[in-house]
Design an enzyme around this catalytic site. Sequence first.
Site, PDB file in Angstrom:
ATOM      1  CB  SER A  38      -0.943   0.015   1.205  1.00  0.00           C
ATOM      2  OG  SER A  38      -0.216  -0.115   2.414  1.00  0.00           O
ATOM      3  CG  ASP A 346      -4.399   5.433   6.530  1.00  0.00           C
ATOM      4  OD1 ASP A 346      -3.224   5.380   6.933  1.00  0.00           O
ATOM      5  OD2 ASP A 346      -4.802   4.812   5.528  1.00  0.00           O
ATOM      6  CG  HIS A 349      -1.255   3.936   4.125  1.00  0.00           C
ATOM      7  ND1 HIS A 349      -2.524   3.514   4.490  1.00  0.00           N
ATOM      8  CD2 HIS A 349      -0.621   2.848   3.624  1.00  0.00           C
ATOM      9  CE1 HIS A 349      -2.656   2.227   4.203  1.00  0.00           C
ATOM     10  NE2 HIS A 349      -1.516   1.787   3.688  1.00  0.00           N
TER      11      HIS A 349
END
EC number: 3.1.1.-
Length: 380
Positions: A38, A346, A349
Amino acid sequence: METNLLLVKCVLLASCLIHPRACSPSCNFPAIFNFGDSNSDTGGLSASFGQAPYPNGQTFFHSPSGRFSDGRLIIDFIAEELGLPYLNAFLDSIGSNFSHGANFATAGSTVRPPNATIAQSGVSPISLDVQLVQFSDFITRSQLIRNRGGVFKKLLPKKEYFSQALYTFDIGQNDLTAGLKLNMTSDQIKAYIPDVHDQLSNVIRKVYSKGGRRFWIHNTAPLGCLPYVLDRFPVPASQIDNHGCAIPRNEIARYYNSELKRRVIELRKELSEAAFTYVDIYSIKLTLITQAKKLGFRYPLVACCGHGGKYNFNKLIKCGAKVMIKGKEIVLAKSCNDVSFRVSWDGIHFTETTNSWIFQQINDGAFSDPPLPVKSACTR
């Protein structure tokens, strides 16, 4: 005259030693092929399992973009620096242009294959070995389709790009947190790290066998400073450092990174025609987190987009989560108002501002081995 010429050469040499970036040749990379999780996913997981909801993408793209951030990621800034378009996810079939590369990264991906980690990570079945299969298929099919001409020729890379491209790797973090999810000790996690590196090395060898020659490899972040790790895998107060980070979690990351660097050194010797750049993401992010106030950032251990608690992170109510109350849709996990000053987006990240700052440090070359900017990553 000769004395003056010698003096000029000495001054230039000294300048190059102090500022290697200024004297580094430009490689003119025509494409980027990225493998990862991610931290560099530009739409892979979203194309497979549904879009990462707004406010993801709010700052730069002004709508969800498949990225787990308010804006651009480090891989986006790398593309900008090389004068290339942002990478489309290989899995995204809508409006994608692969003429200058492709992104095989998906959020939740691990280095180790599903039979080893899918039950542990619980997110993405697209581990690094699957990304390699996708890449191999992309090489073959892109050329078959490109040869049809017309619009296909404009949307797919030239054959020679595969040997001239920059190959970026940003993966491994989920392999470490997988162990935490199984309540493994630090020693137990460290024990399987050699297997992670074995499999990463094998993938790099296979990319090399398919023509890849320029490799840009990120190490992993200080896990113990990530809000979601602090929230989900707490440690006793005695194991928290002066900056609020979990000491044993960072020790795992440092061990992973030291072994990764050793593997990169071995690969340099083994794959003699390749150029390898090892990027110390850990040190850059740790500097940012521990010196956040000095650098103009706020609350480095608190998520900007989340829902409650000490770290504003809730594994059940993630960024953008909504509920229906009396027929009305209510957003539970909203973005903070000062996102441009925040480190964590978040809890997992980073914000676009953070990613931009990290890239600036990367591109200076001071945290890379060899100490070169991304434009010069073809240098051996």
